[in-house]
Design a protein around this motif. Structure first.
Motif, PDB file in Angstrom:
ATOM      1  N   THR A 141     -61.417 -83.852  41.887  1.00 45.50           N
ATOM      2  CA  THR A 141     -62.475 -84.115  40.911  1.00 45.50           C
ATOM      3  C   THR A 141     -62.043 -85.293  40.057  1.00 45.50           C
ATOM      4  N   ASN A 142     -62.888 -86.319  39.941  1.00 44.84           N
ATOM      5  CA  ASN A 142     -62.497 -87.502  39.174  1.00 44.84           C
ATOM      6  C   ASN A 142     -62.898 -87.365  37.709  1.00 44.84           C
ATOM      7  N   GLY A 143     -62.518 -88.367  36.905  1.00 47.25           N
ATOM      8  CA  GLY A 143     -62.751 -88.322  35.470  1.00 47.25           C
ATOM      9  C   GLY A 143     -64.203 -88.327  35.067  1.00 47.25           C
ATOM     10  N   GLY A 144     -65.090 -88.655  35.992  1.00 47.04           N
ATOM     11  CA  GLY A 144     -66.516 -88.627  35.704  1.00 47.04           C
ATOM     12  C   GLY A 144     -67.159 -87.285  36.008  1.00 47.04           C
ATOM     13  N   GLU A 197     -67.045 -85.730  39.008  1.00 48.27           N
ATOM     14  CA  GLU A 197     -67.635 -85.833  40.337  1.00 48.27           C
ATOM     15  C   GLU A 197     -66.592 -85.491  41.385  1.00 48.27           C
ATOM     16  N   ASP A 232     -64.449 -86.125  44.442  1.00 47.59           N
ATOM     17  CA  ASP A 232     -63.920 -87.401  44.915  1.00 47.59           C
ATOM     18  C   ASP A 232     -63.070 -87.153  46.152  1.00 47.59           C
ATOM     19  N   ASN A 251     -60.417 -96.907  30.180  1.00 51.66           N
ATOM     20  CA  ASN A 251     -60.963 -98.266  30.182  1.00 51.66           C
ATOM     21  C   ASN A 251     -60.866 -98.913  28.797  1.00 51.66           C
ATOM     22  N   LYS A 296     -58.741 -86.382  25.642  1.00 45.78           N
ATOM     23  CA  LYS A 296     -58.760 -85.886  27.009  1.00 45.78           C
ATOM     24  C   LYS A 296     -58.510 -84.386  27.022  1.00 45.78           C
ATOM     25  N   ASN A 305     -71.933 -83.244  28.541  1.00 46.54           N
ATOM     26  CA  ASN A 305     -71.984 -83.819  29.887  1.00 46.54           C
ATOM     27  C   ASN A 305     -72.695 -82.842  30.802  1.00 46.54           C
ATOM     28  N   GLN A 350     -72.463 -82.230  36.377  1.00 47.29           N
ATOM     29  CA  GLN A 350     -71.133 -82.488  36.918  1.00 47.29           C
ATOM     30  C   GLN A 350     -70.849 -81.513  38.064  1.00 47.29           C
TER      31      GLN A 350
END
Length: 370
Positions: free
Chosen positions: A85-88, A90, A92, A208, A214, A248, A251
């Motif tokens: 699972t990626n940081g967005g 989603e 992966d 970024n 986090k 969010n 997801q």
């Protein structure tokens, strides 16, 4: 087909990556295409990916049809990865395979082998075999991963171009591979409610070059968390005032995976040291008959599961200074000329007063002597 840019260099073409999805691709866009030949033990009969019912210790060959869409030879490079699972938020299939979740007991790439390089002549179609070997201990829940196929020549050219700071696209197909021993989840409602989501570390960080908090969330079970919604509220530990809040929606978490949910600061807002409390509520699996509901400005949605966490964390002064300097959106403190002027004026007044006092004292001493 879902297309996303990877590291500014790679364009990824994804086939059937969502559980229960059925997707197709326009082969002519790419130098090659790969089509799965679905076997008898396929659960999703019309899907563009493998969804296999398997038995402990079973072996099986999977057939893949490679086609070269060009008038020159193409070498297709293939590998197998485990879903993350990626940081967005989603799923992966190209996530860091060196940082797989510790709850993962069987990796997809350890069960499937596929020829690494296959060369196709111009316009050639070739059937390629991948081999599956399920462990004797079998599987609990869903094993999730994917084949990734790349044009090897384009990949090598892109690597050379990136070394020279040029931009070169590499096209890659991914075909998901799901394996399970039973169609329905082996986990009870209470198991999912109790252990289906865990909150671990909470700490200051950046994504970024932007300041964030986090919150590491873990799905420790061999099942997807679909329709995943998180509502995060951060307050000072000694206050009811909200410092940060973020919601969010839509997801998804891969089985046996974790990711850092990034709760972002507003543009221009500086990170401040201190002790804070994260209040996090998460919802999973939309269900019209579900016992939990989430309401936003648009609508109310019912979910089968809800998890709630509270965790205290600290931002140190050095962390705040470091991240604020690196975040280009943070409003930097401008040099305060008015404050400097006030200090200089105070110094001048003090010096002037001292000179007057000294002269008056010297005059008085001189008068006494006369």
């Amino acid at each position: 087909m879902k297309i996303g840019k990877i590291l500014g260099l790679t364009v990824l073409a994804t086939l059937g990556l969502l559980v229960g999805g059925s997707q197709t691709t326009e082969a002519s866009v790419y130098t090659f295409s790969v089509v799965p030949e679905l076997p008898e033990n396929q659960l999703a009969k019309k899907a563009g990916y493998f969804d296999l019912m398997v038995n402990p210790g079973a072996t099986q060959d999977l057939k893949l049809k490679y086609t070269n869409n060009t008038d020159h030879a193409v070498t297709v490079n293939a590998d197998v990865t485990t879903a993350t699972t990626n940081g967005g938020g989603e799923v992966d299939y190209e996530g860091d395979q060196k940082k797989l979740d510790p709850t993962l007991t069987v990796k997809t790439q350890d069960m499937i082998t596929v020829p690494q390089d296959v060369t196709l002549a111009a316009r050639e179609t070739k059937e390629v075999t991948a081999h599956v070997a399920v462990p004797q201990a079998g599987l609990t829940g869903i094993s999730s991963g994917a084949f990734t196929f790349r044009d090897k020549d384009s990949q090598q050219h892109a690597q050379a171009a990136s070394a020279g700071m040029a931009v070169k696209n590499v096209y890659a197909f991914q075909i998901a591979v799901l394996m399970r021993q039973q169609k329905d989840t082996p986990f009870t409602f209470n198991q999912i409610q109790r252990s289906g989501l865990q909150l671990h570390t909470v700490a200051a960080g950046q994504v970024n070059a932007r300041n964030v908090i986090k919150a590491n969330l873990q799905n420790p079970l061999a099942k997807y968390i679909n329709d995943f919604t998180t509502v995060a509220i951060i307050k000072k530990a000694d206050s009811d005032k909200t410092v940060l809040s973020q919601t969010n929606t839509d997801q998804q978490m891969a089985p046996n995976s974790n990711f850092d949910l990034a709760i972002a600061y507003a543009n221009g807002a500086a990170m401040k040291p201190g002790k804070y409390v994260l209040d996090l509520t998460a919802y999973g699996q939309k269900d019209d008959q579900g016992g939990y509901q989430f309401t936003d400005a648009a609508k109310t949605t019912k979910f089968a599961h809800r998890w709630h966490f509270e965790k205290t964390f600290t931002i140190t002064g050095s962390e705040a200074t470091q991240y604020n300097k690196a975040d280009f959106t943070v409003t930097k403190d401008a040099f305060n000329w008015w404050s400097l002027l006030a200090v200089l004026l105070a110094v001048l007044i003090t010096v002037f007063w001292f000179i007057l006092w000294k002269r008056r004292r010297d005059d008085e001493e001189e008068s006494e002597q006369n």
